[in-house]
Design a protein around this motif. Structure first.
Motif, PDB file in Angstrom:
ATOM      1  N   SER A 140      74.382  28.650  12.360  1.00 15.59           N
ATOM      2  CA  SER A 140      73.599  27.412  12.372  1.00 15.59           C
ATOM      3  C   SER A 140      73.035  27.156  13.764  1.00 15.59           C
ATOM      4  CB  SER A 140      74.466  26.234  11.929  1.00 15.59           C
ATOM      5  OG  SER A 140      74.939  26.413  10.611  1.00 15.59           O
ATOM      6  N   TYR A 141      73.832  27.435  14.783  1.00 13.35           N
ATOM      7  CA  TYR A 141      73.353  27.280  16.157  1.00 13.35           C
ATOM      8  C   TYR A 141      72.194  28.238  16.441  1.00 13.35           C
ATOM      9  CZ  TYR A 141      77.265  24.278  17.547  1.00 13.35           C
ATOM     10  OH  TYR A 141      78.150  23.241  17.678  1.00 13.35           O
ATOM     11  N   PHE A 142      72.284  29.458  15.906  1.00 14.52           N
ATOM     12  CA  PHE A 142      71.199  30.427  16.098  1.00 14.52           C
ATOM     13  C   PHE A 142      69.913  29.928  15.426  1.00 14.52           C
ATOM     14  CE2 PHE A 142      68.833  34.222  14.633  1.00 14.52           C
ATOM     15  CZ  PHE A 142      68.563  34.795  15.870  1.00 14.52           C
ATOM     16  N   LEU A 143      70.055  29.385  14.217  1.00 14.82           N
ATOM     17  CA  LEU A 143      68.902  28.816  13.522  1.00 14.82           C
ATOM     18  C   LEU A 143      68.328  27.647  14.314  1.00 14.82           C
ATOM     19  CD1 LEU A 143      67.020  28.493  11.095  1.00 14.82           C
ATOM     20  CD2 LEU A 143      68.816  27.128   9.980  1.00 14.82           C
ATOM     21  N   ALA A 144      69.202  26.806  14.840  1.00 14.80           N
ATOM     22  CA  ALA A 144      68.752  25.660  15.638  1.00 14.80           C
ATOM     23  C   ALA A 144      67.991  26.139  16.875  1.00 14.80           C
ATOM     24  CB  ALA A 144      69.940  24.803  16.051  1.00 14.80           C
ATOM     25  N   ALA A 145      68.484  27.201  17.517  1.00 11.29           N
ATOM     26  CA  ALA A 145      67.811  27.737  18.705  1.00 11.29           C
ATOM     27  C   ALA A 145      66.413  28.227  18.360  1.00 11.29           C
ATOM     28  CB  ALA A 145      68.642  28.873  19.300  1.00 11.29           C
ATOM     29  N   LEU A 146      66.284  28.918  17.226  1.00 11.19           N
ATOM     30  CA  LEU A 146      64.960  29.377  16.798  1.00 11.19           C
ATOM     31  C   LEU A 146      64.018  28.194  16.569  1.00 11.19           C
ATOM     32  CD1 LEU A 146      65.782  32.249  14.252  1.00 11.19           C
ATOM     33  CD2 LEU A 146      64.850  32.468  16.565  1.00 11.19           C
ATOM     34  N   LEU A 147      64.534  27.142  15.941  1.00 16.11           N
ATOM     35  CA  LEU A 147      63.704  25.965  15.687  1.00 16.11           C
ATOM     36  C   LEU A 147      63.309  25.276  16.995  1.00 16.11           C
ATOM     37  CD1 LEU A 147      65.568  24.552  12.551  1.00 16.11           C
ATOM     38  CD2 LEU A 147      63.259  25.513  12.625  1.00 16.11           C
ATOM     39  N   PHE A 148      64.235  25.234  17.965  1.00 13.04           N
ATOM     40  CA  PHE A 148      63.913  24.656  19.276  1.00 13.04           C
ATOM     41  C   PHE A 148      62.744  25.399  19.920  1.00 13.04           C
ATOM     42  CE2 PHE A 148      68.613  23.328  19.898  1.00 13.04           C
ATOM     43  CZ  PHE A 148      68.393  22.168  19.189  1.00 13.04           C
ATOM     44  N   ILE A 149      62.854  26.722  19.961  1.00 14.06           N
ATOM     45  CA  ILE A 149      61.859  27.530  20.656  1.00 14.06           C
ATOM     46  C   ILE A 149      60.513  27.488  19.928  1.00 14.06           C
ATOM     47  CG2 ILE A 149      61.280  29.892  21.352  1.00 14.06           C
ATOM     48  CD1 ILE A 149      64.334  30.322  21.736  1.00 14.06           C
ATOM     49  N   LEU A 150      60.547  27.619  18.596  1.00 11.73           N
ATOM     50  CA  LEU A 150      59.309  27.553  17.821  1.00 11.73           C
ATOM     51  C   LEU A 150      58.670  26.171  17.930  1.00 11.73           C
ATOM     52  CD1 LEU A 150      60.362  29.533  14.601  1.00 11.73           C
ATOM     53  CD2 LEU A 150      58.795  30.285  16.408  1.00 11.73           C
ATOM     54  N   GLY A 151      59.522  25.137  17.923  1.00 12.93           N
ATOM     55  CA  GLY A 151      58.999  23.779  18.075  1.00 12.93           C
ATOM     56  C   GLY A 151      58.331  23.581  19.417  1.00 12.93           C
ATOM     57  N   LEU A 152      58.968  24.098  20.486  1.00 15.23           N
ATOM     58  CA  LEU A 152      58.386  23.987  21.821  1.00 15.23           C
ATOM     59  C   LEU A 152      57.062  24.743  21.900  1.00 15.23           C
ATOM     60  CD1 LEU A 152      58.827  22.920  24.708  1.00 15.23           C
ATOM     61  CD2 LEU A 152      59.946  25.082  25.242  1.00 15.23           C
ATOM     62  N   LYS A 153      57.006  25.904  21.263  1.00 12.27           N
ATOM     63  CA  LYS A 153      55.766  26.681  21.241  1.00 12.27           C
ATOM     64  C   LYS A 153      54.650  25.880  20.574  1.00 12.27           C
ATOM     65  CE  LYS A 153      52.881  30.154  21.200  1.00 12.27           C
ATOM     66  NZ  LYS A 153      52.142  30.518  22.440  1.00 12.27           N
ATOM     67  N   ARG A 154      54.947  25.227  19.465  1.00 12.44           N
ATOM     68  CA  ARG A 154      53.935  24.448  18.756  1.00 12.44           C
ATOM     69  C   ARG A 154      53.527  23.208  19.547  1.00 12.44           C
ATOM     70  NH1 ARG A 154      52.984  25.685  13.510  1.00 12.44           N
ATOM     71  NH2 ARG A 154      52.415  23.547  12.975  1.00 12.44           N
TER      72      ARG A 154
ATOM     73  N   ARG B 143      46.931  20.327  18.573  1.00 12.40           N
ATOM     74  CA  ARG B 143      46.728  20.447  17.128  1.00 12.40           C
ATOM     75  C   ARG B 143      48.038  20.630  16.373  1.00 12.40           C
ATOM     76  NH1 ARG B 143      41.351  21.152  15.993  1.00 12.40           N
ATOM     77  NH2 ARG B 143      40.006  21.720  17.747  1.00 12.40           N
ATOM     78  N   THR B 144      49.009  21.270  17.010  1.00 12.36           N
ATOM     79  CA  THR B 144      50.274  21.576  16.325  1.00 12.36           C
ATOM     80  C   THR B 144      51.461  20.824  16.915  1.00 12.36           C
ATOM     81  OG1 THR B 144      50.607  23.509  17.776  1.00 12.36           O
ATOM     82  CG2 THR B 144      49.484  23.882  15.676  1.00 12.36           C
ATOM     83  N   ALA B 145      51.208  19.927  17.881  1.00 10.21           N
ATOM     84  CA  ALA B 145      52.305  19.255  18.587  1.00 10.21           C
ATOM     85  C   ALA B 145      53.170  18.423  17.640  1.00 10.21           C
ATOM     86  CB  ALA B 145      51.743  18.378  19.699  1.00 10.21           C
ATOM     87  N   ARG B 146      52.543  17.707  16.699  1.00 12.11           N
ATOM     88  CA  ARG B 146      53.323  16.877  15.788  1.00 12.11           C
ATOM     89  C   ARG B 146      54.300  17.730  14.975  1.00 12.11           C
ATOM     90  NH1 ARG B 146      52.478  11.787  13.493  1.00 12.11           N
ATOM     91  NH2 ARG B 146      50.417  11.676  14.464  1.00 12.11           N
ATOM     92  N   GLY B 147      53.798  18.863  14.461  1.00  9.16           N
ATOM     93  CA  GLY B 147      54.674  19.764  13.719  1.00  9.16           C
ATOM     94  C   GLY B 147      55.773  20.339  14.597  1.00  9.16           C
ATOM     95  N   GLY B 148      55.442  20.616  15.869  1.00  5.50           N
ATOM     96  CA  GLY B 148      56.452  21.130  16.792  1.00  5.50           C
ATOM     97  C   GLY B 148      57.588  20.157  17.007  1.00  5.50           C
ATOM     98  N   ILE B 149      57.259  18.884  17.099  1.00  6.41           N
ATOM     99  CA  ILE B 149      58.293  17.862  17.262  1.00  6.41           C
ATOM    100  C   ILE B 149      59.203  17.828  16.037  1.00  6.41           C
ATOM    101  CG2 ILE B 149      58.688  15.365  17.448  1.00  6.41           C
ATOM    102  CD1 ILE B 149      56.098  15.239  19.095  1.00  6.41           C
ATOM    103  N   VAL B 150      58.601  17.952  14.844  1.00  4.09           N
ATOM    104  CA  VAL B 150      59.391  17.961  13.606  1.00  4.09           C
ATOM    105  C   VAL B 150      60.309  19.179  13.565  1.00  4.09           C
ATOM    106  CG1 VAL B 150      59.267  18.112  11.093  1.00  4.09           C
ATOM    107  CG2 VAL B 150      57.672  16.632  12.327  1.00  4.09           C
ATOM    108  N   TRP B 151      59.792  20.340  13.942  1.00 10.42           N
ATOM    109  CA  TRP B 151      60.604  21.557  13.943  1.00 10.42           C
ATOM    110  C   TRP B 151      61.787  21.429  14.905  1.00 10.42           C
ATOM    111  CZ3 TRP B 151      58.124  26.951  13.071  1.00 10.42           C
ATOM    112  CH2 TRP B 151      57.255  26.906  11.980  1.00 10.42           C
ATOM    113  N   ALA B 152      61.502  20.970  16.121  1.00 12.88           N
ATOM    114  CA  ALA B 152      62.581  20.819  17.102  1.00 12.88           C
ATOM    115  C   ALA B 152      63.594  19.774  16.639  1.00 12.88           C
ATOM    116  CB  ALA B 152      61.995  20.422  18.453  1.00 12.88           C
TER     117      ALA B 152
ATOM    118  N   PRO C  40      38.668  13.778  18.471  1.00 13.40           N
ATOM    119  CA  PRO C  40      38.859  15.212  18.192  1.00 13.40           C
ATOM    120  C   PRO C  40      39.273  15.967  19.461  1.00 13.40           C
ATOM    121  CG  PRO C  40      36.801  14.433  17.224  1.00 13.40           C
ATOM    122  CD  PRO C  40      37.306  13.330  18.114  1.00 13.40           C
ATOM    123  N   TYR C  41      40.133  16.960  19.275  1.00 20.08           N
ATOM    124  CA  TYR C  41      40.661  17.703  20.414  1.00 20.08           C
ATOM    125  C   TYR C  41      39.569  18.445  21.180  1.00 20.08           C
ATOM    126  CZ  TYR C  41      45.022  16.824  17.920  1.00 20.08           C
ATOM    127  OH  TYR C  41      46.061  16.225  17.264  1.00 20.08           O
ATOM    128  N   ASP C  42      38.514  18.892  20.464  1.00 16.40           N
ATOM    129  CA  ASP C  42      37.489  19.670  21.147  1.00 16.40           C
ATOM    130  C   ASP C  42      36.597  18.826  22.046  1.00 16.40           C
ATOM    131  OD1 ASP C  42      36.242  18.318  19.117  1.00 16.40           O
ATOM    132  OD2 ASP C  42      35.221  20.046  18.267  1.00 16.40           O
TER     133      ASP C  42
END
Length: 465
Positions: free
Chosen positions: A13-27, A32-41, A361-363
């Motif tokens: 579970s900790y390994f899964l949490a670590a993956l979600l932390f890193i993927l969330g930070l990447k997003r 455009r993807t920051a909101r989803g990144g916060i949810v993932w983390a 808009p972001y652009d």
């Protein structure tokens, strides 16, 4: 059999949490993807928290659950009620709580070691270092919160301050060394934490308000490092990974903010921020007012308009009206872009969040390096609430406390309109030469009211449509 399988399940579970932390930070690295990144983390943190309840030997589970429930309730209420203008001090406060939690964990472990529980030298060293960093982050963040909230002066300096700060820091190190050497008495532990907390306060007192984005990101890095070190002491993989991710991200952000403020990291940690370097150069000329109708006409017939938001826009909650005005300009064929300085506002990304909230808009949002070459070809630069990040003295006056700081080159635009409530100085407390420039006109008034007047004037120009 299930009991024997639980430790493996927790680690998975900790390994899964670590993956979600890193993927969330990447997003989170893209708007455009920051909101989803916060949810993932956040999902990662939920997984790690739930898994921790199943660690072998866990005690006081009802108290832990009650503390989590109270903390969640407080965070939910404050998150719903705190205005966007108060978000920087909220971030500082919450970050301080993280550092304080790490320090509290360190204190508990040191007292347990002092009571006879076995500990390696590595655990002692990491426990002391983590506790020191966490305590500094806690007390320093509370001072940053108080400054941002307006509860205390933005800067507090006295003669010999750096020397006193160095003595307090060395005394804290000496107390920490005594703990590592085995002197784990309660008195030594108390003295160590008192000195660490005092250093956090004294290090933050002289920091000027204009440097708060650097301070917030720096203490964010401190908190992450403290959590990681205490995770090593507790041998908790989730704390180690989460702390290292936060510490690394905070360190990179601090370097980015320091570069944007023209500060070295050593100056961020131990310098006297915002201190004047001499007698400032006199600013000649006068501020020239303009009516909203005239400003609207000027932008309506422009080819290029750059809008530069600052903290004043946040205070006035004018982002929605400004975006409405920008849409009207775009409908007329005007090329509109929003120019963002890395440290505009009171925390990193403050203006981006406000503009996203308004639906920009972001652009259409450009950072400083991208937009600066475009200012000479810009017909009108509309500045709302920004001050120090557009002040030309950062390039022209070596005695200015902001000299050398990269700024938005608004002054090189053909025309500049500044929406400002009055003639006061910015958060750094210095006069802005831009307001006295020949190509600048001042539209005085509340940011939201002034933006509404611009919208009304533009609609009237278009026949009320």
């Amino acid at each position: 059999m299930m009991a024997a399988f639980l430790p493996t399940l927790v680690k998975a579970s900790y390994f899964l949490a670590a993956l979600l932390f890193i993927l969330g930070l990447k997003r989170m690295s893209s708007p455009r993807t920051a909101r989803g990144g916060i949810v993932w983390a956040g999902a990662g943190m939920l997984v790690a928290t739930l898994a921790t309840f199943f660690l072998p030997g866990m005690h006081n589970l009802p108290l832990i659950a009650a503390a989590i429930a109270l903390g969640t309730l407080a965070a939910w209420i404050s998150g719903k009620r705190v205005a966007m203008t108060a978000m920087p001090q909220m971030v500082a406060l919450y970050n301080g709580m993280g550092g304080g939690s790490a320090a509290a964990i360190g204190a508990g472990e040191l007292l347990k070691f002092g009571a006879g529980e076995a500990a390696s030298t590595t655990q002692l060293v990491l426990g002391v270092v983590g506790a020191l960093i966490g305590a500094v982050s806690f007390s320093g963040s509370l001072i940053a919160f108080a400054k941002l909230q307006g509860w205390m002066d933005r800067r507090f300096v006295f003669a010999g301050q750096r020397f006193v700060n160095a003595l307090v820091f060395l005394a804290a190190l000496a107390a920490g060394a005594a703990l590592v050497a085995g002197r784990l008495e309660v008195g030594v532990v108390i003295a160590f934490f008192a000195l660490a907390l005092a250093f956090g306060v004294m290090m933050t007192l002289p920091i000027g308000g204009a440097d708060m984005p650097v301070v917030i990101s720096m203490y964010n890095a401190f908190t992450g490092l403290a959590v990681a070190f205490e995770g090593f002491v507790l041998q908790n993989e989730a704390m180690i990974i989460a702390g290292m991710v936060v510490g690394a991200a905070g360190t990179l952000l601090t370097q980015l903010m320091a570069k944007a403020m023209n500060r070295s990291l050593a100056n961020v940690l131990f310098g006297n921020f915002g201190a004047a370097r001499g007698e400032a150069q006199a600013i000649t000329g006068a501020q020239k007012p303009v009516e909203a109708a005239d400003a609207a006409v000027m932008m309506a017939y422009a080819e290029r308009v750059a809008i530069v938001p600052g903290y004043g826009m946040a205070v006035a909650q004018a982002q929605h009206k400004i975006w409405e005005f920008a849409r009207l300009l775009i409908e007329r064929g005007v090329k509109v872009r929003f120019a963002i300085h890395p440290v505009a506002g009171r925390m990193p990304g403050h203006m981006n969040v406000l503009l996203a909230e308004a639906g920009v808009p972001y652009d259409l949002i450009a950072d400083m390096d991208d937009i600066n070459p475009e200012f000479p070809a810009t017909d009108v630069a509309l500045v709302i609430g920004a001050n120090d990040v557009v002040n030309p003295v950062a390039k022209t006056d070596p005695t200015s406390p902001i000299y050398g700081m990269p700024i938005l080159d608004v002054a090189s635009a053909k025309n500049v309109i500044v929406i400002k409530r009055g003639k006061g100085t910015g958060f750094a407390g210095i006069e802005n030469a831009l307001f006295y420039a020949d190509n600048t006109r001042m539209l005085y008034g509340d940011g939201q009211a002034a933006a509404a007047e611009l919208v009304a004037a533009l609609k009237a120009l278009d026949g009320g449509h």
